[in-house]
Design a protein around this motif. Structure first.
Motif, PDB file in Angstrom:
ATOM      1  N   THR A 201     -15.723  31.921  13.974  1.00  0.00           N
ATOM      2  CA  THR A 201     -15.933  32.069  12.526  1.00  0.00           C
ATOM      3  C   THR A 201     -17.250  31.442  12.067  1.00  0.00           C
ATOM      4  OG1 THR A 201     -14.552  30.124  12.247  1.00  0.00           O
ATOM      5  CG2 THR A 201     -13.523  32.263  11.804  1.00  0.00           C
ATOM      6  N   TYR A 212     -18.293  32.005   6.577  1.00  0.00           N
ATOM      7  CA  TYR A 212     -16.849  31.986   6.323  1.00  0.00           C
ATOM      8  C   TYR A 212     -16.370  30.542   6.342  1.00  0.00           C
ATOM      9  CZ  TYR A 212     -16.678  37.044   6.949  1.00  0.00           C
ATOM     10  OH  TYR A 212     -16.860  38.380   6.803  1.00  0.00           O
ATOM     11  N   TYR A 235     -11.846  32.416   5.825  1.00  0.00           N
ATOM     12  CA  TYR A 235     -11.003  32.919   6.910  1.00  0.00           C
ATOM     13  C   TYR A 235      -9.597  32.378   6.736  1.00  0.00           C
ATOM     14  CZ  TYR A 235     -12.140  28.520   9.423  1.00  0.00           C
ATOM     15  OH  TYR A 235     -12.323  27.207   9.788  1.00  0.00           O
TER      16      TYR A 235
END
Ligand SMILES: [Zn+2]
Ligand SMILES: [Zn+2]
Length: 267
Positions: A201, A212, A235
């Motif tokens: 991520t 994110y 996320y």
């Protein structure tokens, strides 16, 4: 003999005279006897008239309160049940108030039959019918029927041309979005949820080039896979997180004041 006649004559004269004075006294008595009940009847009528007005106002207020509740519930239950509405009207007015009112049948005298809500437009038409009994002792007056009605919009967002006849363009916005969309199927409005590895991520970027960050709403799990959307900046560990859901509102373009047009579909 003649004396006797005279005395009869006199007595008949006096007898004839007495009713005249009695009649005058009597007419005053009769007038008083009529005037007092008429006065009281007028007072009582006035009181009942005021009570009828009070009952109508109370029932209307009760219907408004119940309607508000029903329209608030409309986001989960898109139907209006007359019996449920009746209960809410009674609760809003107060059962005791109804029981000791001139409403026929008291708290069970309200009838919301015919109330409905359109699941398409979300507009509800609510009715409450009831009868008012007037306790006039001599004349048997049948109960008078009353009906209150109202039109109300469910709290489910905006509906084009729901109220009024303004022909305005409808645009679409999201809860958090700063732009409005002219196209309901704009890709920016669509959620493109995909699963990625949690470890990656940090290196991923969304459509606007942003990073994110972990979602504040779903519990911080240790799951391998997390969920992201192309246009989001969070996320998520849970697929059912509210952050992954999107509510789109249709509004008239004048209500989107302050928001810019979408770069993809707003031009
Ligand atoms: Zn758009
Ligand atoms: Zn989340």
């Amino acid at each position: 003999m003649s004396d006797n006649r005279n005395s009869i004559c006199i007595s008949s004269l006096s007898a004839r005279r007495t009713p005249v004075s009695a009649c005058r006294k009597g007419s005053v008595t009769v007038e008083a006897a009529l005037a007092v009940p008429i006065f009281f009847l007028a007072v009582v009528s006035l009181l009942y008239l005021m009570e009828i007005m009070a009952v109508r106002t109370t029932v209307r207020a009760g219907l408004q309160a119940a309607g508000k509740q029903a329209m608030q519930d409309a986001c989960s239950v898109t139907a209006v049940t007359p019996s449920g509405l009746e209960r809410n009207v009674v609760r809003a007015i107060g059962e005791e108030r109804l029981e000791r009112s001139i409403v026929e049948g008291g708290a069970s005298g309200l009838n919301c039959e015919g109330s409905y809500m359109s699941p398409v437009t979300g507009i509800g038409k609510l009715f409450v019918k009831y009868e008012i009994r007037l306790p006039i002792p001599v004349f048997m007056v049948p109960p008078v029927s009353y009906e209150e009605s109202m039109k109300i919009k469910a709290w489910t967002g905006y509906e084009k041309e729901a109220f009024g006849d303004k022909k305005e363009e409808t645009v679409y916005i999201t809860e958090t979005g700063v732009v409005y969309h002219k196209d309901y199927h704009c890709t920016y409005l669509e959620l493109s949820i995909r699963m990625v590895q949690a470890s990656k991520t940090a290196s991923l970027r969304n459509n606007s080039g942003g990073k994110y960050y972990p979602c504040e709403r779903c519990a911080q799990g240790n799951s391998e896979g997390v969920y992201i959307t192309d246009n989001g900046d969070r996320y998520h560990h849970s697929l059912t997180c509210s952050g992954l859901k999107r509510t789109i509102y249709a509004i008239s373009i004048s209500e989107a004041a302050g928001k810019g047009a979408c770069s993809r579909c707003g031009g």
